[in-house]
Scaffold this active site. Sequence first.
Site, PDB file in Angstrom:
ATOM      1  N   ASP A   1      10.910  29.108  18.127  1.00  0.00           N
ATOM      2  CA  ASP A   1      10.197  29.603  19.303  1.00  0.00           C
ATOM      3  C   ASP A   1       9.625  28.387  20.022  1.00  0.00           C
ATOM      4  O   ASP A   1       9.158  27.436  19.383  1.00  0.00           O
ATOM      5  CB  ASP A   1       9.081  30.575  18.918  1.00  0.00           C
TER       6      ASP A   1
ATOM      7  N   HIS B   1      12.126  18.536  21.997  1.00  0.00           N
ATOM      8  CA  HIS B   1      11.162  19.109  21.064  1.00  0.00           C
ATOM      9  C   HIS B   1      11.866  19.855  19.948  1.00  0.00           C
ATOM     10  O   HIS B   1      11.472  19.783  18.784  1.00  0.00           O
ATOM     11  CB  HIS B   1      10.193  20.037  21.802  1.00  0.00           C
TER      12      HIS B   1
ATOM     13  N   THR C   1      19.835  33.154  16.895  1.00  0.00           N
ATOM     14  CA  THR C   1      19.834  32.808  18.312  1.00  0.00           C
ATOM     15  C   THR C   1      21.040  33.438  18.987  1.00  0.00           C
ATOM     16  O   THR C   1      22.049  33.735  18.330  1.00  0.00           O
ATOM     17  CB  THR C   1      19.878  31.272  18.515  1.00  0.00           C
TER      18      THR C   1
ATOM     19  N   LYS D   1      18.952  14.664  26.732  1.00  0.00           N
ATOM     20  CA  LYS D   1      17.882  15.629  26.472  1.00  0.00           C
ATOM     21  C   LYS D   1      17.750  15.914  24.982  1.00  0.00           C
ATOM     22  O   LYS D   1      16.636  15.947  24.439  1.00  0.00           O
ATOM     23  CB  LYS D   1      18.151  16.922  27.241  1.00  0.00           C
TER      24      LYS D   1
ATOM     25  N   ASN E   1      22.141  31.673  21.604  1.00  0.00           N
ATOM     26  CA  ASN E   1      22.557  30.471  22.318  1.00  0.00           C
ATOM     27  C   ASN E   1      23.372  29.570  21.383  1.00  0.00           C
ATOM     28  O   ASN E   1      22.807  28.917  20.510  1.00  0.00           O
ATOM     29  CB  ASN E   1      21.320  29.733  22.836  1.00  0.00           C
ATOM     30  N   PRO E   2      24.686  29.491  21.566  1.00  0.00           N
ATOM     31  CA  PRO E   2      25.495  28.635  20.686  1.00  0.00           C
ATOM     32  C   PRO E   2      25.150  27.152  20.817  1.00  0.00           C
ATOM     33  O   PRO E   2      25.393  26.373  19.894  1.00  0.00           O
ATOM     34  CB  PRO E   2      26.931  28.918  21.135  1.00  0.00           C
TER      35      PRO E   2
END
Length: 216
Positions: free
Chosen positions: A61, A201, A6, A196, A8-9
């Site tokens: 994903d 998910h 990724t 969140k 995104n850290p």
Amino acid sequence: MLNFVTTNPGKVREATAYLDDEVVQFDFDYPEVQADDLGTVAAHGARAAYRAADGPVIVDDAGLFIDAFDGFPGPYSSYVEDRVGIERVWRLTEPEDDHGAAFKTVIAYCDGEEFAATPEPIDREERRGQDLAADDRGGATTDEQVAGGEDALPVKLFEGRVPGDIVAPRGDGGFGYDPIFEHGGTTFAEMSTDEKNAVSHRGRALAKFAEWHAGR
């Protein structure tokens, strides 16, 4: 050590909350196949990343699945967000009787080894950069698809799903479709990061993966 593929850290930080192993960010730009299901895309990325990292990898994903549109945009969510925008997605959904939707994430794990049978599916199809044709897929599950050769790498898949509704945009937080996705009366964009993550998910998929991985 697990390599989380990724850029995104924040995803890595979320993963460490579920996994005892050291999780490190692995910045690898794998080519995404075009497919109608998240598992196909994630599995392809996990194989490519494993070969580059030469060690265990996880790839995720995710997509937004809108009931009124038979699950669209699903795996194409990022493209639709870029081209159409979330406000137009809301306006398209607003006239429909059914505003139901779900965010889904698939975590794909590959370590080069075979897996024992468990309820979670295994993807064994080596696509070599191309998705299976619809006629080839038919109604097969990921366990039933034909293996892609002796060098095909099996990939274990874990899905997380959170149900909700598509609503008019609300909230200033989050990203992507968060302002138009409502869960429990609150949009994802109105939630704090901790709120969140508690229902996300991705978190649900990570929890399934962590439970399985701890028992290996």
